[in-house]
Design a protein around this motif. Structure first.
Motif, mmCIF file in Angstrom:
data_model
loop_
_atom_site.group_PDB
_atom_site.id
_atom_site.type_symbol
_atom_site.label_atom_id
_atom_site.label_comp_id
_atom_site.label_asym_id
_atom_site.label_seq_id
_atom_site.Cartn_x
_atom_site.Cartn_y
_atom_site.Cartn_z
ATOM 1 N N ALA A 155 0.839 -1.210 0.000
ATOM 2 C CA ALA A 155 0.000 0.000 0.000
ATOM 3 C C ALA A 155 0.870 1.255 0.000
ATOM 4 O O ALA A 155 0.584 2.220 -0.724
ATOM 5 C CB ALA A 155 -0.935 -0.002 1.210
ATOM 6 N N LYS A 156 1.936 1.231 0.781
ATOM 7 C CA LYS A 156 2.833 2.386 0.850
ATOM 8 C C LYS A 156 3.565 2.593 -0.471
ATOM 9 O O LYS A 156 3.650 3.710 -0.980
ATOM 10 C CB LYS A 156 3.841 2.197 1.984
ATOM 11 C CG LYS A 156 4.785 3.356 2.150
ATOM 12 C CD LYS A 156 5.713 3.155 3.318
ATOM 13 C CE LYS A 156 6.627 4.356 3.468
ATOM 14 N NZ LYS A 156 7.501 4.229 4.629
ATOM 15 N N GLU B 205 1.125 3.762 -2.995
ATOM 16 C CA GLU B 205 0.376 4.922 -2.518
ATOM 17 C C GLU B 205 -1.118 4.766 -2.811
ATOM 18 O O GLU B 205 -1.778 5.674 -3.311
ATOM 19 C CB GLU B 205 0.927 6.218 -3.129
ATOM 20 C CG GLU B 205 2.345 6.496 -2.716
ATOM 21 C CD GLU B 205 2.915 7.770 -3.307
ATOM 22 O OE1 GLU B 205 2.285 8.384 -4.192
ATOM 23 O OE2 GLU B 205 4.009 8.154 -2.857
ATOM 24 N N ARG B 206 -1.617 3.562 -2.501
ATOM 25 C CA ARG B 206 -3.027 3.232 -2.732
ATOM 26 C C ARG B 206 -3.551 2.385 -1.581
ATOM 27 O O ARG B 206 -2.812 1.635 -0.960
ATOM 28 C CB ARG B 206 -3.195 2.448 -4.023
ATOM 29 C CG ARG B 206 -2.730 3.198 -5.236
ATOM 30 C CD ARG B 206 -3.219 2.523 -6.482
ATOM 31 N NE ARG B 206 -2.754 3.201 -7.671
ATOM 32 C CZ ARG B 206 -3.364 4.221 -8.237
ATOM 33 N NH1 ARG B 206 -4.459 4.698 -7.730
ATOM 34 N NH2 ARG B 206 -2.874 4.771 -9.330
ATOM 35 N N ASN B 207 -4.847 2.512 -1.335
ATOM 36 C CA ASN B 207 -5.487 1.651 -0.349
ATOM 37 C C ASN B 207 -5.541 0.218 -0.867
ATOM 38 O O ASN B 207 -5.752 -0.014 -2.057
ATOM 39 C CB ASN B 207 -6.917 2.123 -0.070
ATOM 40 C CG ASN B 207 -6.953 3.409 0.716
ATOM 41 O OD1 ASN B 207 -6.084 3.684 1.535
ATOM 42 N ND2 ASN B 207 -7.967 4.214 0.477
ATOM 43 N N PRO C 178 -2.076 3.634 2.737
ATOM 44 C CA PRO C 178 -0.648 3.848 2.463
ATOM 45 C C PRO C 178 0.166 4.269 3.689
ATOM 46 O O PRO C 178 1.362 4.012 3.745
ATOM 47 C CB PRO C 178 -0.645 4.961 1.410
ATOM 48 C CG PRO C 178 -1.954 4.818 0.719
ATOM 49 C CD PRO C 178 -2.917 4.393 1.807
ATOM 50 N N ASP C 179 -0.478 4.866 4.687
ATOM 51 C CA ASP C 179 0.244 5.238 5.910
ATOM 52 C C ASP C 179 0.356 4.074 6.896
ATOM 53 O O ASP C 179 0.879 4.243 7.992
ATOM 54 C CB ASP C 179 -0.393 6.458 6.576
ATOM 55 C CG ASP C 179 -1.766 6.173 7.176
ATOM 56 O OD1 ASP C 179 -2.279 5.023 7.089
ATOM 57 O OD2 ASP C 179 -2.361 7.111 7.746
ATOM 58 N N GLY C 180 -0.136 2.895 6.515
ATOM 59 C CA GLY C 180 -0.036 1.708 7.356
ATOM 60 C C GLY C 180 -1.205 1.493 8.292
ATOM 61 O O GLY C 180 -1.242 0.511 9.024
ATOM 62 N N THR C 181 -2.176 2.377 8.282
ATOM 63 C CA THR C 181 -3.339 2.233 9.149
ATOM 64 C C THR C 181 -4.230 1.101 8.652
ATOM 65 O O THR C 181 -4.501 0.994 7.462
ATOM 66 C CB THR C 181 -4.157 3.538 9.174
ATOM 67 O OG1 THR C 181 -3.306 4.591 9.592
ATOM 68 C CG2 THR C 181 -5.342 3.429 10.115
ATOM 69 N N ILE C 182 -4.680 0.272 9.584
ATOM 70 C CA ILE C 182 -5.590 -0.832 9.261
ATOM 71 C C ILE C 182 -6.890 -0.615 10.009
ATOM 72 O O ILE C 182 -6.884 -0.344 11.212
ATOM 73 C CB ILE C 182 -5.009 -2.184 9.697
ATOM 74 C CG1 ILE C 182 -3.690 -2.451 8.987
ATOM 75 C CG2 ILE C 182 -5.986 -3.320 9.418
ATOM 76 C CD1 ILE C 182 -2.986 -3.677 9.491
ATOM 77 N N PRO D 169 -1.904 0.440 13.516
ATOM 78 C CA PRO D 169 -0.841 0.470 12.526
ATOM 79 C C PRO D 169 -0.495 -0.960 12.118
ATOM 80 O O PRO D 169 -0.555 -1.880 12.928
ATOM 81 C CB PRO D 169 0.312 1.150 13.251
ATOM 82 C CG PRO D 169 0.032 0.924 14.697
ATOM 83 C CD PRO D 169 -1.461 0.818 14.843
ATOM 84 N N ALA D 170 -0.154 -1.169 10.858
ATOM 85 C CA ALA D 170 0.068 -2.514 10.320
ATOM 86 C C ALA D 170 1.165 -3.286 11.059
ATOM 87 O O ALA D 170 0.986 -4.443 11.391
ATOM 88 C CB ALA D 170 0.414 -2.443 8.839
ATOM 89 N N LEU D 171 2.284 -2.670 11.314
ATOM 90 C CA LEU D 171 3.379 -3.404 11.924
ATOM 91 C C LEU D 171 3.077 -3.765 13.376
ATOM 92 O O LEU D 171 3.467 -4.829 13.838
ATOM 93 C CB LEU D 171 4.676 -2.609 11.809
ATOM 94 C CG LEU D 171 5.124 -2.375 10.368
ATOM 95 C CD1 LEU D 171 6.396 -1.541 10.326
ATOM 96 C CD2 LEU D 171 5.332 -3.678 9.632
#
Length: 159
Positions: free
Chosen positions: A79-80, A83-85, A103-107, A154-156
């Motif tokens: 996604a990052k 630069e797309r969902n 793209p910012d890692g938010t889930i 956040p994804a991580l």
């Protein structure tokens, strides 16, 4: 043991997805159409990327993903890079409920209307999974998920 991942992307052409997948996974990515099982490197991941109708119409299937690769960080990296969902299935049996990876890692969990067509599932009418919506309250499947209504992570950290 290997895994199968099924993802969707909001409007990315397959030609740009393959190199981004390779970078996100840290592996050689072989398109399914040209993958020769006899000549496939042991570290390669076979992927199929195609366009379907509806929102999030770029479809990705990754076959034989080594289990040491983790799905959430991988899709977050994709996604990052694009630069797309991106979307992936969540842990409920609700066909319209997915995890949206920004793209910012938010889930966060989201819902779609799903229509079956000859070309596969078509998604429309995205909405957040929230207790403010009657379908996500009470004893809904949403509450049985590790991604309950109104959850954002956040994804991580979530992987």
């Amino acid at each position: 043991m290997t895994e199968l991942w099924n993802w969707r992307i909001d409007g990315a052409a397959p030609v740009e997805v393959y190199p981004a997948l390779a970078e996100a996974l840290g592996r050689v990515v072989m398109p399914l159409a040209v993958a020769d099982p006899v000549r496939l490197p042991a570290y390669a991941v076979v992927c199929d990327v195609w366009e379907a109708p509806g929102v999030y119409g770029t479809m990705i299937d990754c076959y034989g993903v080594p289990e040491r690769l983790r799905e959430l960080p991988s899709i977050a990296a994709l996604a990052k890079l694009l630069e797309r969902n991106c979307l992936m299935r969540d842990d409920t049996l609700d066909a319209g409920r997915h995890l949206l990876v920004a793209p910012d890692g938010t889930i966060r969990p989201v819902h779609f209307d799903v229509v079956e067509t000859d070309e596969g599932e078509v998604l429309s009418d995205q909405r957040l999974c929230t207790v403010a919506h009657p379908g996500c309250r009470g004893w809904s499947q949403c509450h049985r998920s590790q991604w309950g209504p109104d959850s954002v992570a956040p994804a991580l950290a979530a992987a």
